[in-house]
Scaffold this motif. Sequence first.
Motif, PDB file in Angstrom:
ATOM      1  N   LYS A  15      -8.749  10.992   4.281  1.00 55.09           N
ATOM      2  CA  LYS A  15      -7.422  10.571   3.834  1.00 55.09           C
ATOM      3  C   LYS A  15      -6.879   9.488   4.769  1.00 55.09           C
ATOM      4  O   LYS A  15      -6.917   9.621   5.987  1.00 55.09           O
ATOM      5  CB  LYS A  15      -6.484  11.782   3.828  1.00 55.09           C
ATOM      6  N   TYR A  16      -6.342   8.418   4.151  1.00 53.46           N
ATOM      7  CA  TYR A  16      -5.747   7.318   4.903  1.00 53.46           C
ATOM      8  C   TYR A  16      -4.431   6.922   4.240  1.00 53.46           C
ATOM      9  O   TYR A  16      -4.222   7.155   3.042  1.00 53.46           O
ATOM     10  CB  TYR A  16      -6.668   6.087   4.943  1.00 53.46           C
ATOM     11  N   VAL A  17      -3.558   6.318   5.043  1.00 54.54           N
ATOM     12  CA  VAL A  17      -2.304   5.760   4.520  1.00 54.54           C
ATOM     13  C   VAL A  17      -2.397   4.238   4.675  1.00 54.54           C
ATOM     14  O   VAL A  17      -2.486   3.719   5.780  1.00 54.54           O
ATOM     15  CB  VAL A  17      -1.066   6.294   5.271  1.00 54.54           C
ATOM     16  N   ILE A  18      -2.354   3.545   3.537  1.00 56.41           N
ATOM     17  CA  ILE A  18      -2.443   2.073   3.511  1.00 56.41           C
ATOM     18  C   ILE A  18      -1.050   1.504   3.313  1.00 56.41           C
ATOM     19  O   ILE A  18      -0.311   1.936   2.431  1.00 56.41           O
ATOM     20  CB  ILE A  18      -3.382   1.591   2.399  1.00 56.41           C
ATOM     21  N   CYS A  19      -0.720   0.524   4.122  1.00 57.43           N
ATOM     22  CA  CYS A  19       0.599  -0.113   4.038  1.00 57.43           C
ATOM     23  C   CYS A  19       0.404  -1.587   3.662  1.00 57.43           C
ATOM     24  O   CYS A  19      -0.388  -2.299   4.293  1.00 57.43           O
ATOM     25  CB  CYS A  19       1.327  -0.004   5.382  1.00 57.43           C
ATOM     26  N   GLY A  20       1.120  -2.036   2.625  1.00 59.21           N
ATOM     27  CA  GLY A  20       0.995  -3.438   2.210  1.00 59.21           C
ATOM     28  C   GLY A  20       2.085  -3.818   1.230  1.00 59.21           C
ATOM     29  O   GLY A  20       2.810  -2.962   0.713  1.00 59.21           O
ATOM     30  N   TYR A  21       2.208  -5.125   0.965  1.00 57.84           N
ATOM     31  CA  TYR A  21       3.211  -5.617   0.026  1.00 57.84           C
ATOM     32  C   TYR A  21       2.746  -5.509  -1.422  1.00 57.84           C
ATOM     33  O   TYR A  21       3.527  -5.709  -2.347  1.00 57.84           O
ATOM     34  CB  TYR A  21       3.547  -7.083   0.333  1.00 57.84           C
ATOM     35  N   GLU A  22       1.440  -5.232  -1.621  1.00 60.57           N
ATOM     36  CA  GLU A  22       0.944  -5.102  -2.986  1.00 60.57           C
ATOM     37  C   GLU A  22       1.427  -3.783  -3.604  1.00 60.57           C
ATOM     38  O   GLU A  22       1.910  -2.887  -2.919  1.00 60.57           O
ATOM     39  CB  GLU A  22      -0.591  -5.154  -2.997  1.00 60.57           C
ATOM     40  N   SER A  23       1.218  -3.674  -4.921  1.00 64.27           N
ATOM     41  CA  SER A  23       1.641  -2.463  -5.619  1.00 64.27           C
ATOM     42  C   SER A  23       0.745  -1.295  -5.246  1.00 64.27           C
ATOM     43  O   SER A  23      -0.387  -1.475  -4.771  1.00 64.27           O
ATOM     44  CB  SER A  23       1.597  -2.696  -7.135  1.00 64.27           C
ATOM     45  N   ALA A  24       1.251  -0.086  -5.478  1.00 61.15           N
ATOM     46  CA  ALA A  24       0.483   1.114  -5.180  1.00 61.15           C
ATOM     47  C   ALA A  24      -0.790   1.166  -6.031  1.00 61.15           C
ATOM     48  O   ALA A  24      -1.852   1.585  -5.561  1.00 61.15           O
ATOM     49  CB  ALA A  24       1.337   2.354  -5.424  1.00 61.15           C
ATOM     50  N   GLN A  25      -0.670   0.715  -7.284  1.00 61.57           N
ATOM     51  CA  GLN A  25      -1.842   0.713  -8.159  1.00 61.57           C
ATOM     52  C   GLN A  25      -2.942  -0.191  -7.612  1.00 61.57           C
ATOM     53  O   GLN A  25      -4.129   0.165  -7.630  1.00 61.57           O
ATOM     54  CB  GLN A  25      -1.438   0.250  -9.559  1.00 61.57           C
ATOM     55  N   TYR A  26      -2.547  -1.338  -7.119  1.00 60.58           N
ATOM     56  CA  TYR A  26      -3.536  -2.272  -6.567  1.00 60.58           C
ATOM     57  C   TYR A  26      -4.224  -1.664  -5.337  1.00 60.58           C
ATOM     58  O   TYR A  26      -5.454  -1.760  -5.181  1.00 60.58           O
ATOM     59  CB  TYR A  26      -2.850  -3.594  -6.215  1.00 60.58           C
ATOM     60  N   LEU A  27      -3.454  -1.053  -4.450  1.00 56.82           N
ATOM     61  CA  LEU A  27      -4.036  -0.461  -3.247  1.00 56.82           C
ATOM     62  C   LEU A  27      -4.998   0.669  -3.604  1.00 56.82           C
ATOM     63  O   LEU A  27      -6.029   0.862  -2.948  1.00 56.82           O
ATOM     64  CB  LEU A  27      -2.919   0.034  -2.326  1.00 56.82           C
ATOM     65  N   GLN A  28      -4.656   1.436  -4.642  1.00 58.93           N
ATOM     66  CA  GLN A  28      -5.561   2.496  -5.103  1.00 58.93           C
ATOM     67  C   GLN A  28      -6.862   1.893  -5.640  1.00 58.93           C
ATOM     68  O   GLN A  28      -7.956   2.436  -5.426  1.00 58.93           O
ATOM     69  CB  GLN A  28      -4.883   3.334  -6.197  1.00 58.93           C
ATOM     70  N   GLN A  29      -6.753   0.760  -6.336  1.00 64.62           N
ATOM     71  CA  GLN A  29      -7.954   0.105  -6.868  1.00 64.62           C
ATOM     72  C   GLN A  29      -8.855  -0.377  -5.732  1.00 64.62           C
ATOM     73  O   GLN A  29     -10.095  -0.322  -5.835  1.00 64.62           O
ATOM     74  CB  GLN A  29      -7.553  -1.073  -7.759  1.00 64.62           C
ATOM     75  N   VAL A  30      -8.263  -0.865  -4.654  1.00 63.29           N
ATOM     76  CA  VAL A  30      -9.055  -1.283  -3.496  1.00 63.29           C
ATOM     77  C   VAL A  30      -9.827  -0.094  -2.929  1.00 63.29           C
ATOM     78  O   VAL A  30     -11.020  -0.191  -2.597  1.00 63.29           O
ATOM     79  CB  VAL A  30      -8.145  -1.910  -2.422  1.00 63.29           C
ATOM     80  N   ALA A  31      -9.139   1.034  -2.817  1.00 63.38           N
ATOM     81  CA  ALA A  31      -9.802   2.226  -2.299  1.00 63.38           C
ATOM     82  C   ALA A  31     -10.936   2.681  -3.226  1.00 63.38           C
ATOM     83  O   ALA A  31     -12.018   3.078  -2.774  1.00 63.38           O
ATOM     84  CB  ALA A  31      -8.775   3.358  -2.124  1.00 63.38           C
ATOM     85  N   ILE A  32     -10.707   2.612  -4.533  1.00 59.52           N
ATOM     86  CA  ILE A  32     -11.736   2.989  -5.510  1.00 59.52           C
ATOM     87  C   ILE A  32     -12.957   2.086  -5.381  1.00 59.52           C
ATOM     88  O   ILE A  32     -14.113   2.531  -5.450  1.00 59.52           O
ATOM     89  CB  ILE A  32     -11.166   2.935  -6.940  1.00 59.52           C
ATOM     90  N   TYR A  33     -12.691   0.807  -5.176  1.00 60.69           N
ATOM     91  CA  TYR A  33     -13.795  -0.149  -5.026  1.00 60.69           C
ATOM     92  C   TYR A  33     -14.653   0.212  -3.799  1.00 60.69           C
ATOM     93  O   TYR A  33     -15.887   0.225  -3.860  1.00 60.69           O
ATOM     94  CB  TYR A  33     -13.215  -1.562  -4.901  1.00 60.69           C
ATOM     95  N   ILE A  34     -13.988   0.501  -2.665  1.00 58.48           N
ATOM     96  CA  ILE A  34     -14.740   0.828  -1.440  1.00 58.48           C
ATOM     97  C   ILE A  34     -15.506   2.137  -1.627  1.00 58.48           C
ATOM     98  O   ILE A  34     -16.661   2.272  -1.202  1.00 58.48           O
ATOM     99  CB  ILE A  34     -13.774   0.927  -0.244  1.00 58.48           C
ATOM    100  N   ASN A  35     -14.885   3.121  -2.284  1.00 59.11           N
ATOM    101  CA  ASN A  35     -15.587   4.380  -2.541  1.00 59.11           C
ATOM    102  C   ASN A  35     -16.816   4.151  -3.414  1.00 59.11           C
ATOM    103  O   ASN A  35     -17.851   4.820  -3.263  1.00 59.11           O
ATOM    104  CB  ASN A  35     -14.644   5.367  -3.217  1.00 59.11           C
ATOM    105  N   GLY A  36     -16.697   3.197  -4.350  1.00 60.29           N
ATOM    106  CA  GLY A  36     -17.851   2.876  -5.185  1.00 60.29           C
ATOM    107  C   GLY A  36     -19.002   2.338  -4.355  1.00 60.29           C
ATOM    108  O   GLY A  36     -20.182   2.643  -4.610  1.00 60.29           O
ATOM    109  N   LYS A  37     -18.670   1.506  -3.367  1.00 62.66           N
ATOM    110  CA  LYS A  37     -19.703   0.980  -2.486  1.00 62.66           C
ATOM    111  C   LYS A  37     -20.377   2.094  -1.688  1.00 62.66           C
ATOM    112  O   LYS A  37     -21.600   2.136  -1.523  1.00 62.66           O
ATOM    113  CB  LYS A  37     -19.094  -0.055  -1.525  1.00 62.66           C
ATOM    114  N   TYR A  38     -19.542   3.022  -1.158  1.00 57.03           N
ATOM    115  CA  TYR A  38     -20.113   4.164  -0.426  1.00 57.03           C
ATOM    116  C   TYR A  38     -21.032   4.975  -1.334  1.00 57.03           C
ATOM    117  O   TYR A  38     -22.115   5.416  -0.924  1.00 57.03           O
ATOM    118  CB  TYR A  38     -18.997   5.055   0.108  1.00 57.03           C
ATOM    119  N   ALA A  39     -20.614   5.171  -2.559  1.00 59.19           N
ATOM    120  CA  ALA A  39     -21.417   5.962  -3.487  1.00 59.19           C
ATOM    121  C   ALA A  39     -22.761   5.290  -3.744  1.00 59.19           C
ATOM    122  O   ALA A  39     -23.805   5.963  -3.848  1.00 59.19           O
ATOM    123  CB  ALA A  39     -20.658   6.158  -4.795  1.00 59.19           C
TER     124      ALA A  39
END
Length: 278
Positions: A15-39
């Motif tokens: 679990k991580y807390v990401i802080c940024g000016y982008e929307s929450a949906q966008y930040l979740q998509q970034v996390a999904i992308y990285i998880n896809g790479k790990y997978a």
Amino acid sequence: MNNKNDVEVYINGKKYVICGYESAQYLQQVAIYINGKYADYKENDAFVFMNQDLQNVLLMLNIADDYFVAERNYKNMKLDNEKKDNTILEMKHQAMDFEEQRNKYEKEIKELQKNLEKARSEALVLEMKNQGTQEDLDEVRSKKNEYKEKVEEAKRQATESKEQLRRSKEESRQQIDGFRKKYEQEKNDLLQKFEQAKTDMKQKYSSASDNVKEQYEAKLEEEKSKQEAKFEEEKSKHESEMMEMMENYEEEKREMKKLMEDMQKKIDTLERQKRNRR
């Protein structure tokens, strides 16, 4: 200025807390992308036995590769758009040259019409003199010969102008056919590049979330539709302009033909009067 968003995400099971000016949906998509790479990498036995630092370096290299591939595709698309814009600009220049040539022909036609009017006036004078005394007959004959020579010259010039108009029309049609084939070829090439880009990105992101893939495919389709619409609009506009020029040439040719027919009738009338006086 937008406020920062704090979003809780899970990356590689942590679990991580990401802080940024982008929307929450966008930040979740970034996390999904990285998880896809790990997978993807976890399916490789060698990756599983690497230490954490080496795993992170390998993951970063792969993400950097994805970035540069996407950047290269964007640059290629931009170059294609610039090439198409240059083609349209070249077409506009050719249309301007064609318009200049048309103006030149119009000027020649007007000059020819002046000559015809002058010949008509001289014919009227000859017709009046032809009603005079026998002493004026020689002068009338001389004037008539001069008039016939001018009419023949006018006919010759009219024939040359008609031939120039015919050649110009044929060249314009060939240009239009050439432009149409060229545009269709460029359009097909652009479609193939879009399809190839879609195929490449689908293969690259085959394990990413459906939401990320759908958004990328939608963006590609939207860009392709915009480019096709712009391309077709420019092509239709210039084809319409060229067809309008051709119609104007045809109208001028019909007017010239009518003038020549009127002059021929006048010549025939003078010939009949000459035979009657004899």
